[in-house]
Write an enzyme that holds these catalytic residues in place. Structure first.
Site, PDB file in Angstrom:
ATOM      1  N   ASP A  11      22.495  95.193  45.503  1.00  0.00           N
ATOM      2  CA  ASP A  11      21.588  95.826  44.561  1.00  0.00           C
ATOM      3  C   ASP A  11      20.404  96.337  45.375  1.00  0.00           C
ATOM      4  O   ASP A  11      19.673  95.541  45.968  1.00  0.00           O
ATOM      5  CB  ASP A  11      21.141  94.810  43.511  1.00  0.00           C
ATOM      6  CG  ASP A  11      20.183  95.437  42.499  1.00  0.00           C
ATOM      7  OD1 ASP A  11      19.834  96.631  42.665  1.00  0.00           O
ATOM      8  OD2 ASP A  11      19.774  94.731  41.568  1.00  0.00           O
TER       9      ASP A  11
ATOM     10  N   ARG B 222      17.740  97.292  44.519  1.00  0.00           N
ATOM     11  CA  ARG B 222      16.436  96.899  43.981  1.00  0.00           C
ATOM     12  C   ARG B 222      16.085  95.459  44.296  1.00  0.00           C
ATOM     13  O   ARG B 222      15.028  94.976  43.928  1.00  0.00           O
ATOM     14  CB  ARG B 222      16.419  97.093  42.455  1.00  0.00           C
ATOM     15  CG  ARG B 222      16.377  98.545  42.033  1.00  0.00           C
ATOM     16  CD  ARG B 222      16.692  98.675  40.569  1.00  0.00           C
ATOM     17  NE  ARG B 222      17.994  98.084  40.268  1.00  0.00           N
ATOM     18  CZ  ARG B 222      18.905  98.650  39.496  1.00  0.00           C
ATOM     19  NH1 ARG B 222      18.656  99.796  38.931  1.00  0.00           N
ATOM     20  NH2 ARG B 222      20.044  98.069  39.265  1.00  0.00           N
TER      21      ARG B 222
END
Ligand SMILES: [Zn+2]
Length: 328
Positions: A85, A87
């Site tokens: 991910d 993020r």
């Protein structure tokens, strides 16, 4: 024709197309089983059996009482493949992207930032180069559904291409946030076959249009861009579905959240996810089935209940062999 849906990967969304398919199911209704389901549960009137369980869903699939299965998936089915991910602080990809001074992770998918600095997006592209990550049990479960003629359509929010990599044909896929399989010049809109830009991406060079020298952008949906035209198939698919499977998605991003309510109210919805989320939490329906926890574990349990475990192992072994061959 353009879709009126705007997708914001990982963010908020505005959509004006799905409204005829909103179906609010508040209140108490008598439970009505379809012909297929009632034959399974018998007509003995076992009223305690009104709530469906995972094994009931397996039975509906196994006996082909349901054979128009629509699947919706999100990032949660890719994490078991190791797809990072971008993020998540701490992930290699996140720190890799930090060197580009992005104001916030989602800026990678903003056109304005892309034209200012396309490097972080192409760093992400490089990370997701086909073959870097491999499909897992979840993807191969969908492949089996397809091979058995049970998959009506698979709607994915993922841009890692693992659904394609598992061997599911493009005709069965809706890659709602686009894919790296094709690209378009961001200036003159000349389309380019996907493979053309990989040579550049792999040596950290920004791919340029042979016609106008504009940046060639893979057909990933950025904030404010319309969803791919194929996404409009949801208007046909969801009302036709007789079973909805939702895996690894929080259903927080439109239009996916609303789509989960676009199947008929009699249609069972199975959620396999870490948490109970989205419309299945806000507006549960009587035929919802929720399998919380690890997604791969949930899928393996379903596969076992279906009696497909051996078939699945064979498929994975075969496909892994193929992928190993490609790597050589
Ligand atoms: Zn161009």
């Amino acid at each position: 024709m353009k879709s009126s849906c705007f997708s914001f990967p990982g963010g908020t969304h505005a959509c004006s197309s799905g409204s005829p398919y909103f179906r609010i199911t508040g209140g108490r209704r008598p439970i009505s089983f379809s012909a297929g389901a009632s034959s399974i549960f018998g007509s003995g009137g076992n009223s305690r059996k009104e709530k469906l369980l995972l094994q009931d869903v397996a039975e509906l699939i196994r006996t082909r009482a349901c054979q128009r299965v629509v699947v919706m998936v999100g990032a949660g089915i890719s994490t078991p493949s190791g797809v990072p991910d971008f993020r998540s602080p701490g992930s290699g990809l996140y720190s890799n992207l930090q060197q580009y001074d992005i104001p916030y992770p989602e800026a990678i998918f903003e056109l304005e930032f892309f034209f200012h600095n396309p490097k972080p997006f192409f760093a992400l592209a490089k990370e997701l180069y086909p073959g870097n990550y491999r499909p897992n049990v979840t993807h191969y479960f969908f492949r089996l559904l397809h091979e058995k003629g049970l998959l009506l359509r698979l709607y994915t929010q993922n841009i890692d291409g693992l659904e394609r990599a598992s061997g599911i044909p493009a005709s069965k896929l809706i890659e709602a946030h686009g894919s790296f399989a094709s690209a378009t010049c961001a200036v003159c809109r000349t389309p380019s076959p996907g493979e053309d830009f990989w040579a550049d991406v792999m040596v950290d060079r920004i791919p340029r249009c042979p016609v106008c020298t504009g940046i060639v952008k893979p057909d990933i949906v950025f904030f404010g861009e319309p969803l791919p035209q194929r996404f409009l198939l949801h208007v046909i698919d969801f009302p036709m579905a007789d079973l909805l499977l939702i895996l690894g998605t929080s259903l927080e991003v439109e239009p996916f959240a609303s789509l989960s309510e676009a199947v008929q109210s009699s249609v069972p919805r199975l959620l396999i996810n870490r948490d109970l989320v989205g419309p299945l939490a806000w507006r549960p329906r009587s035929r919802d089935v929720v399998q919380l926890g690890d997604v791969v574990h949930g899928v393996e349990k379903l596969v076992e209940l279906l009696g497909w475990t051996e078939e699945m192992q064979d498929l994975i072994q075969r496909e892994t062999g193929k992928l190993d061959g490609q790597d050589r």
